[in-house]
Each structure stands twice: as structure tokens, then as C-alpha cells.
Design an enzyme around this catalytic site. Structure first.
Site, mmCIF file in Angstrom:
data_model
loop_
_atom_site.group_PDB
_atom_site.id
_atom_site.type_symbol
_atom_site.label_atom_id
_atom_site.label_comp_id
_atom_site.label_asym_id
_atom_site.label_seq_id
_atom_site.Cartn_x
_atom_site.Cartn_y
_atom_site.Cartn_z
ATOM 1 N N THR A 137 0.931 -1.321 0.041
ATOM 2 C CA THR A 137 0.122 -0.017 0.139
ATOM 3 C C THR A 137 1.109 1.367 -0.127
ATOM 4 O O THR A 137 1.476 1.763 -0.982
ATOM 5 C CB THR A 137 -1.040 0.055 1.147
ATOM 6 O OG1 THR A 137 -0.333 -0.038 2.424
ATOM 7 C CG2 THR A 137 -2.008 -0.994 1.168
ATOM 8 N N THR A 181 -0.629 -2.816 10.261
ATOM 9 C CA THR A 181 -1.513 -3.098 8.971
ATOM 10 C C THR A 181 -0.682 -3.778 7.802
ATOM 11 O O THR A 181 -0.241 -3.422 6.740
ATOM 12 C CB THR A 181 -2.070 -1.842 8.245
ATOM 13 O OG1 THR A 181 -2.807 -2.422 7.026
ATOM 14 C CG2 THR A 181 -1.221 -1.009 7.889
ATOM 15 N N GLU A 188 6.331 4.671 7.025
ATOM 16 C CA GLU A 188 6.129 5.890 6.342
ATOM 17 C C GLU A 188 6.776 6.997 6.688
ATOM 18 O O GLU A 188 6.718 7.487 7.938
ATOM 19 C CB GLU A 188 4.468 6.044 6.737
ATOM 20 C CG GLU A 188 3.614 5.116 6.190
ATOM 21 C CD GLU A 188 2.116 5.195 6.463
ATOM 22 O OE1 GLU A 188 1.363 4.417 5.677
ATOM 23 O OE2 GLU A 188 1.795 5.814 7.401
#
Lengths: 421, 421
Positions: free
Chosen positions: B168, B205, B292
Site C-alpha cells: 500500500t 497493517t 511511512e
């Protein structure tokens, strides 16, 4: 950056309290960075402090002094937290207290010509407070150098300059003041506070000073101070970091002319409690609105919890989630991040299908998913506001707790990545 | 943004495992966003999943299917988490499983001419996985449309494309593979994983798939899978947010020709355990390096704790502190933020004077303050590195735990403020 506008409104003088500020050059030249608060004799003074095990040296000393003598002077500096500074830091804090005590101990001459102290201020009646960078020993001499200036400038109307002197990354001075009538006699409650980062319950890197001219028994004031702190400063969280230096002091000077409050049923207790709560909550709320890099100020209201701890767990999980906080910054009603935080808050037997979530009055979650009535437009409208409420009903019980928090913005990262440079 | 370089190295094929990917157009057109993994008959398959109470519908179905049948197919999509999607989301996940089962149930003709299934795949032997935005029902038909293409492309060498398809916000595909010799017989352990946000212990996640050609008893593999997850994916934290969709699957195909491992004392168990740990830890570490907005990858090693829980509390407090994380981003050895986090970690009787902290081999804290030998230059040199260790000795006991985390950068805020837009 800060949420909305904030207008400093008059902070009423409190009989028995005088304040002064000076520029000691602790971190920056020519900045008012030291405040002195004088409390009249006969006042009751209570304090609550950080529970961080690495509490700052002045906090340790403050706690000790409060048990040894009636507090008469508060000496407060910004620019240096004097935390984790060991014996050298403790010596610096003590040095400041000693010098304040000496300055205000008035000497006279006895009949025999010997010099005696006629108004003796003990070092234990001086409380030291520091806020700023952790790990550097306080340069006590810089503070001591400005003590005579501070003594000369003491004045009951200097609340605003004191509020400015204790700021660190705050962008605005925070004050609040109310007058309430008790049986025909006005009592005043006035307070100032600082704090905008390293803020979470059990207080942040915050300092709060509230004074009233009411008269109240010391142990009753202790109890009231703890209650007020728990319902105000201990209900806000900006970054989840609990500071080493948090202190909240309540001073009651007994100058209003009202009878001393010795129990909760005495005249004036209810009014004083309400006024203190109002002032402390206002100051706490202003801290969140002035949170580091804040563009949003959001209350998280959790109801239907089995007990208070459950409600707080869920509220903290939402308030501390970087993903919720960046969604707030982006004005993006990404409710999946809110329910994910509820889901990992630590309630093992939580029934996801029972959980309901609202943004102000817009229901966004029901039956384990998006509410049937919800529209992205309605959620977007709320998330675009600077201040709103995320309300969660767990449908498990009757307990309810509310926290206030800010968002996570580029500015937050910039401020904290550049803070020491 | 990501820490350092990462070179995809060959992930060895595992006998009994075939993979395929396709572009179903779930969130973006023309992106490979669906992966299918086929497991041979006779394999042992174990899984561990998120403990988030709002777990995604496919996670619920996956857990159920694992108890009902031997897993034969994993159908995985990115771009949509199918979480908090209620009955509609569950129906979509089931629909995908049904269609995969139907596609691989080969029909033939019996002697009497009746159509019978000669290789029947039950829907319960298909495990569904989804990752992406929470709160939107999975568009099952898009996945079903590409199932024939996936079937045609199945190949034992497609680990890299599968690793890409499940990404993702990851910036790089993550894979790891080892071969170990057990009594003259090679066994292979190969794995892929995704995850770079909403990552904390109890998994982020993240999705992880590891296969081996070793043969191992199912219940022993269950135990081993839990141990491996706890020592790898459950020891990393990027933002402290625990996702709704985390899943980690270990497949053992029994094709290596080595005798089945039925107990911990059997030949090959120790080697298999070590290989699985190596692959899972490598994948977990790569998740942090690809966190991230990450510019730093830091291990936080807490020793001298009274018990494992204490060590983890301190390590999490440091890893989750936005102030520590922004200091990491700024390459600023602001050790005060580290000790503040240790101080609020929740060890009530912690003795601050006993705590010692090192940055790699540079001691920075002792006796409640800055270490005598410490110099800002030495601390700066370590903090300027992309990867280093913060080591904390509590001097209370013998327990030790290590976590890995990344920093909090402008890029983190940008990614998560823009994720849905």
C-alpha cells in the site's frame, strides 16, 4: 500556529498576590524569562506535580518545601527545565531559593545594636519552577542577578507579563479570571498557565498558577487542587508525552473578607470550587488550542463505558493515534482510523457492533460499520471546523470521560525537530 | 522516503507453492493489486491475526476457515481493507472464497456420464486477505473477474510480483529467503510481507506470508508461528496504531523430502525455527526501514528490567514518544526526551539514578543526569546515523526486550494527511 483567535482579557488582581518579571538571558537575550510571585502571609498554598519518575530537580525541591513551610514566593523561569541535572541542578534550584529568601528577609537593629531579622523568609518558603530544555543545569546566577529588579517591580497587576515570561513554545499568553459573589462578598479567582507540547494527562510540560482571595483550610485546598487538576490539566493531551516539570499551584490569600472555608458544606465552598474549575478548565483548553502546530482543537467524549478507566482508555487511544491526528490535520473524516483506535484501546470484550460514533451531531458509525444515514459531505463539514467533538458510545455502562486534543501537523514536526537548534 | 538502500534478493521457490498476480483495478487502474497463492495438498498452514476488536471481515472469515479445512489458496488484495464493512463486507469476502474454490474444483465425468468433482476445493480452504482503506466494502466482482487470469499465471517463481501486489504505502517490495541444511537435506524458507504504517506490536497493517518445504505437525507449527510473530512483527512499532487487518501466515508444504517434524526434539526443528525467525525478523526490520516517511531505523533495547512487561513498557514509551521521534528526525541527541519517556513509562518505583542510557556505545545518561563522559559531538555522531541503537539499562533485574521503530518526519504527516485524497 494555533486554533482560532484568543483575546487576552483582564486578569483581575488578587489581594495578597504581587507579581514581577525580568529578562535574565537564560536562553535568549532580552526576553522576559523569569517571574516572581509573592504571596502574603497567612495564605493557604497547594500544589500538584508531574508523576514522571524523572521529575525535574526543582519539582523535587518544590514538593519538599511545600511540606516544610508556608509558601511565600514562587520563582519561575522559562528557557531551562533544570531536569535530569542531578546534584548540580538541585544545588542551582536551592541557590535561587536561598537568594530569594535572603532578599526578602528584612533586617533591623535590636536595642543592643545587634542586627536581627525582623521579617524572616526561610528558603523553604520559596518554591522554584523551571520549564524549557531538559538536561542542562539551571544558570542560577542569571536569575539571582535579576532578583533585586524583580523585588522592585512587584505589583498586583502584572499577571499578563508573568503569563508571557513563563511561555516556551506557546504562541500566546494564557490567563483566566472570574469574580463570584458569595453572600454579598466578591471573591476573585485568577490564573495563568503555559504549555503547548509534551502535554498529556498527569500534566504536560505545563505550569499553572491560580490565586484566589478566598480563605480556605490548607488540607481542604489540597483536596480541591487535586480534583481541579484532574478535571482540567489532566484531561488534555497534545502529544502523549508527559513532562518532567509539570506543576500546578493554587494560592488562597484569605484577603476577601469572607469567613474561612473549613469544610465542603461551608458557605462559599461550592462557588469557589466552581470558579477554580472554570479557570483551570479554561486555561487547559487554551493550552490545547495553542498546542504545538495545532490547527484543530477536538474534544473526545466517551460515554456508555463500563467504568471510568475504560472510557479513558478509548479516549486516549483516539487522542494519541497519529493516524487520527493526521486525519484531523487533513480535515479528512477518515472514520476508519477512529474505529481502529477504539478497537485497539484494550477493552478485550468490546462488541464492535454496539459501538456508535458521532462527529458533533452527525452519526458516522453504527452496527460495526458506517452509519446508514452518514454522508461524506456531512462528515467533511464537521472535520473542516477548527473545533468539534468526537463522541463515542460504547453501550456497555454508565461511565463517561472527556479529553481534549489537537492535531498532528507539519508545524508540530517542524517545531519539535528544530526545538533545540 | 525510506531508510538506506534495499536490494531485493532472490526469494527461492518453495516446492508446493505457486503464486500469481493481476491488476483488478481496486483502487488504481493498471496496478497489480491482487495476489493468489496456491498451497499443495498435505501442507500444514498456521496463522496469527490482529487483536484489534474492530478486525476486518476477511480476518474473521480467515480465522474461521483455518479451523474448518486445510488451507489451499490465499487470495490477497491491496487498495481496500474491507474492514468495518459489516454484512456486506463479509458477503464480499465469502464471494471471493466461493469463486476461487469453484475455479479450482476440477469437474470430470463419471462412468455413468454424471458430472462429478474430481478435485474438490471447498470455500473453507480459501483464505481471504485485504489491506488498504478502512470502511469501504470490497468490490468482489473486480477480484472475481481476474481469477481465471490468476489461475493461468500461477508459478513458483512469482514471489517478487506477489510482494509488489500487496503493497500500500510501502515504497519497496519486501522479501527474504534462506536455505538451511538439515542432515544433508536442504530446506527452504521464503517469505514476503507488506506494511509501513498503522504498525505496532500485535502487528500493524501488515500482511506476511512465509512458506517452507519442511514437513511439520500442524499444532507444532501453530505454536512456532505464534513464537515467531512475537519475536518479529510484534516487536516493531512505527506509529503505535494497531490495524484491523494484520495477518501472518506460515505454510509448510512437506516437499523437501525431510521427515515430518512432530516435536521440538525432532531433527530439523531447531534449524527450521531459526530460519523462520530469521526470515520474519528480516521482513519486520524492513517494514521499519520502509516506515511511512522514515529517515531513521532505530532499535530500542531495554535490559535490566524486573520482568518482560517492564522492559516492553519502557521500550514502547520511547518508541511511541512523538518528541523522541521528532528528535530522531532532526538528528538531535535530545536525550532529555528519552529519559522523560522512561520516566512516564509506568514503572512506579523506578529509581531514576539507577537508569543508564547508551546511544550505540556512547553512554549518555547516568546518576539521573548526563553521563560525565558524554560529549554532544559523540551523541551527534550517533544520531546522524540512519540506523543505531538506544540501549537502556534499568538496573532492576534480568529481563530484556528489544523493539524497532522509525522517526516522525514531515513526510509521515504528508503521507497520512493525504492518504485518502
Amino acid at each position: 500556529m494555533a486554533v482560532g483567535q484568543y483575546q487576552w482579557s483582564d486578569v483581575h488582581a488578587v489581594a495578597g498576590i504581587r507579581l514581577a518579571t525580568a529578562a535574565a538571558g537564560i536562553k535568549y537575550p532580552d526576553r522576559q524569562d523569569v517571574a516572581l510571585i509573592e504571596i502574603c502571609e497567612g495564605a493557604s498554598v497547594s500544589g500538584v506535580f508531574t508523576r514522571n519518575r524523572f521529575c525535574a530537580e526543582p519539582v523535587t525541591l518544590c514538593r519538599e518545601h511545600l511540606t516544610l513551610a508556608d509558601a511565600r514566593y514562587l520563582i519561575i523561569n522559562s528557557g531551562n527545565a533544570n531536569a535530569c541535572t542531578g546534584d548540580a541542578g538541585m544545588a542551582a534550584a536551592k541557590n535561587c531559593c536561598d537568594e530569594v529568601a535572603a532578599l526578602f528577609s528584612v533586617s533591623g537593629n535590636s536595642a543592643s545594636g545587634d542586627s536581627v531579622s525582623v521579617d524572616s523568609v526561610s528558603p523553604e518558603s520559596v518554591l522554584p519552577f523551571s520549564t524549557g530544555v531538559i538536561g542542562e543545569v539551571l544558570p542560577a546566577e542569571k536569575i539571582i542577578n535579576v532578583l533585586p529588579e524583580l523585588k522592585n517591580k512587584l505589583d498586583g497587576n502584572h499577571w499578563h507579563s508573568a503569563a508571557e515570561a513563563i511561555m516556551t513554545t506557546d504562541t500566546r499568553a494564557k490567563g483566566c479570571s472570574v469574580k463570584v459573589d458569595v453572600g454579598g462578598c466578591d471573591i476573585t479567582v485568577s490564573g495563568i498557565a503555559k504549555g503547548s507540547g509534551m502535554i498529556k494527562p498527569n500534566m504536560g510540560t505545563m505550569l499553572g498558577y491560580v490565586a484566589t482571595d478566598a480563605a480556605i483550610d490548607k488540607s481542604l485546598l489540597d483536596e480541591l487542587t487535586t480534583e481541579v487538576a484532574n478535571k482540567s490539566f489532566n484531561r488534555i493531551t497534545i502529544d502523549g508525552d508527559e513532562s518532567t516539570n509539570d506543576s500546578f499551584i493554587v494560592m488562597a490569600t484569605a484577603k476577601a473578607g469572607l469567613a474561612r472555608i473549613n469544610s465542603k458544606s461551608d458557605e462559599g465552598f461550592a462557588e469557589l470550587r466552581e470558579a477554580l474549575l472554570h479557570v483551570a478548565e479554561s486555561l487547559a483548553y487554551e493550552m490545547v488550542r495553542d498546542g504545538e502546530g495545532a490547527t484543530k482543537c477536538v474534544s473526545v467524549d466517551v460515554l456508555g463505558a463500563g467504568n471510568s478507566n475504560e472510557a479513558l482508555k478509548v479516549a486516549y487511544a483516539i487522542c494519541h493515534s497519529p493516524l487520527v491526528k493526521t486525519a484531523l490535520f487533513a480535515s479528512d473524516p477518515n472514520w476508519g482510523r477512529i474505529v481502529a483506535a477504539i478497537g485497539y484501546a484494550g477493552i478485550d470484550d468490546l462488541d464492535p457492533k454496539a459501538v456508535r460514533v458521532w462527529l458533533d451531531d452527525v452519526q458516522i458509525v453504527e452496527n460495526g460499520g458506517c452509519a446508514a444515514s452518514y454522508t461524506e459531505e456531512a462528515g467533511q463539514e464537521i472535520f473542516s471546523k477548527e473545533e468539534f467533538c468526537i463522541r463515542v458510545d460504547l453501550q456497555r455502562g454508565q461511565s463517561r470521560e472527556k479529553l481534549w486534543t489537537s492535531d498532528l501537523s507539519h508545524e508540530y514536526v517542524r517545531i519539535n525537530a528544530e526545538y533545540r537548534s
